[in-house]
Design a protein around this motif. Structure first.
Motif, PDB file in Angstrom:
ATOM      1  N   LYS A   7       0.569  -1.279  -0.023  1.00 59.42           N
ATOM      2  CA  LYS A   7       0.043  -0.275   0.164  1.00 59.42           C
ATOM      3  C   LYS A   7       1.007   1.399   0.008  1.00 59.42           C
ATOM      4  O   LYS A   7       0.421   2.084  -0.750  1.00 59.42           O
ATOM      5  CB  LYS A   7      -0.853  -0.036   1.192  1.00 59.42           C
ATOM      6  N   ASN A  11       1.171   4.109  -2.770  1.00 56.81           N
ATOM      7  CA  ASN A  11       0.679   5.646  -2.616  1.00 56.81           C
ATOM      8  C   ASN A  11       1.888   6.532  -3.214  1.00 56.81           C
ATOM      9  O   ASN A  11       1.639   7.523  -3.765  1.00 56.81           O
ATOM     10  CB  ASN A  11       0.646   5.672  -1.159  1.00 56.81           C
ATOM     11  N   GLU A  14       1.826   6.365  -7.124  1.00 56.17           N
ATOM     12  CA  GLU A  14       0.708   7.157  -7.337  1.00 56.17           C
ATOM     13  C   GLU A  14       1.175   8.620  -7.542  1.00 56.17           C
ATOM     14  O   GLU A  14       0.747   9.363  -8.191  1.00 56.17           O
ATOM     15  CB  GLU A  14      -0.405   6.588  -6.769  1.00 56.17           C
ATOM     16  N   GLN A  43      -1.493  -0.837  -4.735  1.00 55.49           N
ATOM     17  CA  GLN A  43      -2.527  -0.816  -3.771  1.00 55.49           C
ATOM     18  C   GLN A  43      -3.472  -1.815  -3.734  1.00 55.49           C
ATOM     19  O   GLN A  43      -3.958  -2.331  -2.712  1.00 55.49           O
ATOM     20  CB  GLN A  43      -3.291   0.654  -3.781  1.00 55.49           C
TER      21      GLN A  43
END
Length: 56
Positions: A7, A11, A14, A43
């Motif tokens: 995750k 992040n 992204e 994610q």
């Protein structure tokens, strides 16, 4: 542990991708879009690990 790692990686990718998409260079924007999508994939992978366990 793998869930959280995926995750966080997602992040970061992204966010970097979104920043690259602000560029005036079309190649950099395309690279940013690809990086953003890869981050979303990471994610999602983390979400699956969280629901099914880190053994996958």
């Amino acid at each position: 542990m793998g869930e959280l790692t995926d995750k966080i990686k997602g992040n970061v990718k992204e966010a970097k991708g979104e920043m690259k998409q602000q560029s005036n260079d079309p190649e950099t924007r395309a690279e940013g879009r690809a990086e953003e999508l890869e981050g979303k994939k990471d994610q999602a992978k983390g979400e699956v690990k969280g629901k099914m366990g880190n053994d996958i």
